[in-house]
Write a protein that holds these residues in place. Structure first.
Motif, PDB file in Angstrom:
ATOM      1  N   ARG A  81      19.761  -4.617 -62.497  1.00 43.86           N
ATOM      2  CA  ARG A  81      20.576  -3.399 -62.422  1.00 43.86           C
ATOM      3  C   ARG A  81      22.028  -3.702 -62.079  1.00 43.86           C
ATOM      4  O   ARG A  81      22.956  -3.180 -62.705  1.00 43.86           O
ATOM      5  CB  ARG A  81      19.981  -2.449 -61.376  1.00 43.86           C
ATOM      6  CG  ARG A  81      20.800  -1.193 -61.107  1.00 43.86           C
ATOM      7  CD  ARG A  81      20.779  -0.194 -62.249  1.00 43.86           C
ATOM      8  NE  ARG A  81      21.478   1.015 -61.886  1.00 43.86           N
ATOM      9  CZ  ARG A  81      20.909   2.052 -61.261  1.00 43.86           C
ATOM     10  NH1 ARG A  81      19.620   2.017 -60.956  1.00 43.86           N
ATOM     11  NH2 ARG A  81      21.612   3.120 -60.959  1.00 43.86           N
ATOM     12  N   PHE A  82      22.252  -4.569 -61.097  1.00 43.89           N
ATOM     13  CA  PHE A  82      23.606  -4.758 -60.587  1.00 43.89           C
ATOM     14  C   PHE A  82      24.197  -6.148 -60.843  1.00 43.89           C
ATOM     15  O   PHE A  82      25.380  -6.367 -60.583  1.00 43.89           O
ATOM     16  CB  PHE A  82      23.634  -4.478 -59.082  1.00 43.89           C
ATOM     17  CG  PHE A  82      23.289  -3.048 -58.740  1.00 43.89           C
ATOM     18  CD1 PHE A  82      24.113  -2.008 -59.134  1.00 43.89           C
ATOM     19  CD2 PHE A  82      22.140  -2.747 -58.020  1.00 43.89           C
ATOM     20  CE1 PHE A  82      23.811  -0.689 -58.819  1.00 43.89           C
ATOM     21  CE2 PHE A  82      21.814  -1.444 -57.697  1.00 43.89           C
ATOM     22  CZ  PHE A  82      22.654  -0.400 -58.106  1.00 43.89           C
ATOM     23  N   GLY A  83      23.376  -7.085 -61.319  1.00 48.52           N
ATOM     24  CA  GLY A  83      23.888  -8.403 -61.685  1.00 48.52           C
ATOM     25  C   GLY A  83      23.942  -9.415 -60.563  1.00 48.52           C
ATOM     26  O   GLY A  83      23.773 -10.611 -60.806  1.00 48.52           O
ATOM     27  N   LYS A  84      24.166  -8.964 -59.330  1.00 46.01           N
ATOM     28  CA  LYS A  84      24.317  -9.873 -58.197  1.00 46.01           C
ATOM     29  C   LYS A  84      23.697  -9.269 -56.943  1.00 46.01           C
ATOM     30  O   LYS A  84      23.452  -8.056 -56.875  1.00 46.01           O
ATOM     31  CB  LYS A  84      25.800 -10.171 -57.926  1.00 46.01           C
ATOM     32  CG  LYS A  84      26.529 -10.893 -59.054  1.00 46.01           C
ATOM     33  CD  LYS A  84      27.999 -11.104 -58.705  1.00 46.01           C
ATOM     34  CE  LYS A  84      28.776 -11.767 -59.834  1.00 46.01           C
ATOM     35  NZ  LYS A  84      28.302 -13.127 -60.120  1.00 46.01           N
ATOM     36  N   ILE A  85      23.459 -10.103 -55.951  1.00 45.34           N
ATOM     37  CA  ILE A  85      23.084  -9.654 -54.615  1.00 45.34           C
ATOM     38  C   ILE A  85      24.036 -10.306 -53.628  1.00 45.34           C
ATOM     39  O   ILE A  85      24.165 -11.526 -53.599  1.00 45.34           O
ATOM     40  CB  ILE A  85      21.629 -10.016 -54.262  1.00 45.34           C
ATOM     41  CG1 ILE A  85      20.650  -9.300 -55.203  1.00 45.34           C
ATOM     42  CG2 ILE A  85      21.320  -9.654 -52.805  1.00 45.34           C
ATOM     43  CD1 ILE A  85      19.203  -9.700 -54.992  1.00 45.34           C
ATOM     44  N   HIS A  86      24.700  -9.496 -52.834  1.00 45.22           N
ATOM     45  CA  HIS A  86      25.673 -10.012 -51.861  1.00 45.22           C
ATOM     46  C   HIS A  86      25.136 -10.023 -50.431  1.00 45.22           C
ATOM     47  O   HIS A  86      25.607 -10.788 -49.598  1.00 45.22           O
ATOM     48  CB  HIS A  86      26.955  -9.181 -51.910  1.00 45.22           C
ATOM     49  CG  HIS A  86      27.667  -9.239 -53.229  1.00 45.22           C
ATOM     50  ND1 HIS A  86      27.299  -8.454 -54.300  1.00 45.22           N
ATOM     51  CD2 HIS A  86      28.694 -10.008 -53.644  1.00 45.22           C
ATOM     52  CE1 HIS A  86      28.090  -8.716 -55.337  1.00 45.22           C
ATOM     53  NE2 HIS A  86      28.943  -9.654 -54.964  1.00 45.22           N
ATOM     54  N   CYS A  87      24.184  -9.138 -50.165  1.00 46.96           N
ATOM     55  CA  CYS A  87      23.658  -9.058 -48.804  1.00 46.96           C
ATOM     56  C   CYS A  87      22.198  -8.617 -48.847  1.00 46.96           C
ATOM     57  O   CYS A  87      21.843  -7.672 -49.554  1.00 46.96           O
ATOM     58  CB  CYS A  87      24.471  -8.076 -47.965  1.00 46.96           C
ATOM     59  SG  CYS A  87      23.885  -7.892 -46.255  1.00 46.96           S
ATOM     60  N   LEU A  88      21.369  -9.309 -48.083  1.00 49.63           N
ATOM     61  CA  LEU A  88      19.958  -8.966 -47.918  1.00 49.63           C
ATOM     62  C   LEU A  88      19.727  -8.562 -46.470  1.00 49.63           C
ATOM     63  O   LEU A  88      20.084  -9.304 -45.550  1.00 49.63           O
ATOM     64  CB  LEU A  88      19.081 -10.173 -48.264  1.00 49.63           C
ATOM     65  CG  LEU A  88      17.604 -10.086 -47.868  1.00 49.63           C
ATOM     66  CD1 LEU A  88      16.891  -8.980 -48.634  1.00 49.63           C
ATOM     67  CD2 LEU A  88      16.918 -11.430 -48.073  1.00 49.63           C
ATOM     68  N   ILE A  89      19.127  -7.389 -46.277  1.00 50.65           N
ATOM     69  CA  ILE A  89      18.835  -6.913 -44.924  1.00 50.65           C
ATOM     70  C   ILE A  89      17.336  -6.670 -44.805  1.00 50.65           C
ATOM     71  O   ILE A  89      16.775  -5.779 -45.451  1.00 50.65           O
ATOM     72  CB  ILE A  89      19.616  -5.630 -44.595  1.00 50.65           C
ATOM     73  CG1 ILE A  89      21.126  -5.897 -44.694  1.00 50.65           C
ATOM     74  CG2 ILE A  89      19.249  -5.125 -43.203  1.00 50.65           C
ATOM     75  CD1 ILE A  89      21.988  -4.688 -44.473  1.00 50.65           C
ATOM     76  N   ASN A  90      16.680  -7.472 -43.984  1.00 50.55           N
ATOM     77  CA  ASN A  90      15.237  -7.352 -43.758  1.00 50.55           C
ATOM     78  C   ASN A  90      14.999  -6.514 -42.511  1.00 50.55           C
ATOM     79  O   ASN A  90      15.067  -7.009 -41.387  1.00 50.55           O
ATOM     80  CB  ASN A  90      14.619  -8.742 -43.608  1.00 50.55           C
ATOM     81  CG  ASN A  90      14.509  -9.466 -44.935  1.00 50.55           C
ATOM     82  OD1 ASN A  90      13.819  -9.024 -45.851  1.00 50.55           O
ATOM     83  ND2 ASN A  90      15.211 -10.585 -45.048  1.00 50.55           N
ATOM     84  N   ASN A  91      14.725  -5.240 -42.746  1.00 54.46           N
ATOM     85  CA  ASN A  91      14.578  -4.284 -41.659  1.00 54.46           C
ATOM     86  C   ASN A  91      13.139  -3.798 -41.495  1.00 54.46           C
ATOM     87  O   ASN A  91      12.709  -3.486 -40.389  1.00 54.46           O
ATOM     88  CB  ASN A  91      15.511  -3.091 -41.932  1.00 54.46           C
ATOM     89  CG  ASN A  91      15.105  -1.844 -41.175  1.00 54.46           C
ATOM     90  OD1 ASN A  91      15.296  -1.749 -39.967  1.00 54.46           O
ATOM     91  ND2 ASN A  91      14.547  -0.878 -41.892  1.00 54.46           N
ATOM     92  N   ALA A  92      12.373  -3.739 -42.575  1.00 56.28           N
ATOM     93  CA  ALA A  92      11.039  -3.125 -42.537  1.00 56.28           C
ATOM     94  C   ALA A  92      10.061  -3.909 -41.661  1.00 56.28           C
ATOM     95  O   ALA A  92      10.098  -5.142 -41.625  1.00 56.28           O
ATOM     96  CB  ALA A  92      10.486  -3.007 -43.957  1.00 56.28           C
ATOM     97  N   GLN A  93       9.196  -3.185 -40.994  1.00 59.53           N
ATOM     98  CA  GLN A  93       8.175  -3.807 -40.143  1.00 59.53           C
ATOM     99  C   GLN A  93       7.120  -2.765 -39.798  1.00 59.53           C
ATOM    100  O   GLN A  93       7.452  -1.618 -39.472  1.00 59.53           O
ATOM    101  CB  GLN A  93       8.792  -4.347 -38.851  1.00 59.53           C
ATOM    102  CG  GLN A  93       7.791  -4.850 -37.826  1.00 59.53           C
ATOM    103  CD  GLN A  93       7.272  -6.242 -38.122  1.00 59.53           C
ATOM    104  OE1 GLN A  93       8.052  -7.184 -38.240  1.00 59.53           O
ATOM    105  NE2 GLN A  93       5.967  -6.386 -38.254  1.00 59.53           N
TER     106      GLN A  93
END
Length: 253
Positions: A81-93
């Motif tokens: 969809r967006f071509g790139k990923i700049h930041c990953l946030i692992n919040n789920a638990q």
């Protein structure tokens, strides 16, 4: 120009609570948002609100973070969809909070480890090639439950401390690629905490008295904005850190 204009941020558990507050903070700074979770209806509502309120593009993908193939699909869809990923946030638990250690079953323990530690590992591993390309950032969520040994939080604390250990190793391994990896331990007001506040007002007041700033954090203004900082160029030299956003209740040497 907004700080995250044109950048893509992937947030697990991004449709409600702390995750949604973080999504709003990044959307306000112009980021494209990818949110995941296990409930489609909640994700749809969050996506619609983010796009309507901030004029950004948002993508939702239903996924169980403990499912390796599902995580790969999320990352693939984000990049498609967006071509790139700049930041990953692992919040789920997910966990059996409130269950004492001796009362845990293996299934209870697996729930925390798979939804937290394994999910964080899967997302980091799948996102790495794209974070390497953008010299991006990872923000993983841990908890005071692990830092301070909260009662009834054994499996949750184990998962969160595992995440902290893995994050420190990743900071060392990924630093040469320009990727920074940090950990946030929040104490935020969420819908679940609001319900607890209404049901146990005296216990709530006792808890507040142990917080020097006298309140719980706002997920967007207090937690989200710190995450925006950690993902921005302003924090390019910050990595391997654990940041306690707990109003002073997480004081440590």
């Amino acid at each position: 120009m907004k700080r995250m204009e044109g950048k893509t941020v992937l947030i697990t558990g991004g449709a409600r609570g702390i995750g949604y507050g973080i999504a709003r903070a990044f959307a306000e700074e112009g980021a494209n948002i990818v949110i995941t979770g296990r409930t489609a209806s909640t994700l749809v509502e969050a996506q619609e609100n983010l796009e309507a309120d901030y004029g950004i593009e948002a993508l939702f993908v239903v996924a169980d973070g403990g499912d390796e193939k599902a995580v790969k699909n999320v990352v693939d869809q984000a990049v498609n969809r967006f071509g790139k990923i700049h930041c990953l946030i692992n919040n789920a638990q997910v966990s059996k909070s409130g269950t004492m250690l001796v009362d845990h079953t293996k299934e209870d323990f697996d729930l925390a480890i798979y939804s937290g530690l394994y999910a964080t590992f899967f997302y980091m591993r799948e996102a790495f090639p794209y974070l390497k390309e953008t010299k991006g950032s990872v923000i993983n969520f841990a908890s005071g439950a692990g830092l301070f040994g909260k009662l009834g939080q054994s499996s949750y604390a184990a998962a969160k401390e595992g995440i902290r250990g893995m994050s420190r190793v990743a900071a060392a391994e990924w630093g040469p690629f320009g990727i920074n990896v940090n950990v946030v331990c929040p104490l935020a007001m969420t819908p679940g905490l609001e319900k607890w506040k209404d049901e146990y007002p005296k216990l709530y007041q006792q808890t507040i008295q142990g917080i020097p700033l006298g309140r719980f954090a706002d997920p967007e203004k207090d937690i989200g904005k710190v995450c925006v900082f950690l993902a921005s160029d302003d924090a390019s030299y910050v990595t391997g850190e654990t940041i306690t956003l707990q109003g002073g209740s997480g004081l440590r040497p």
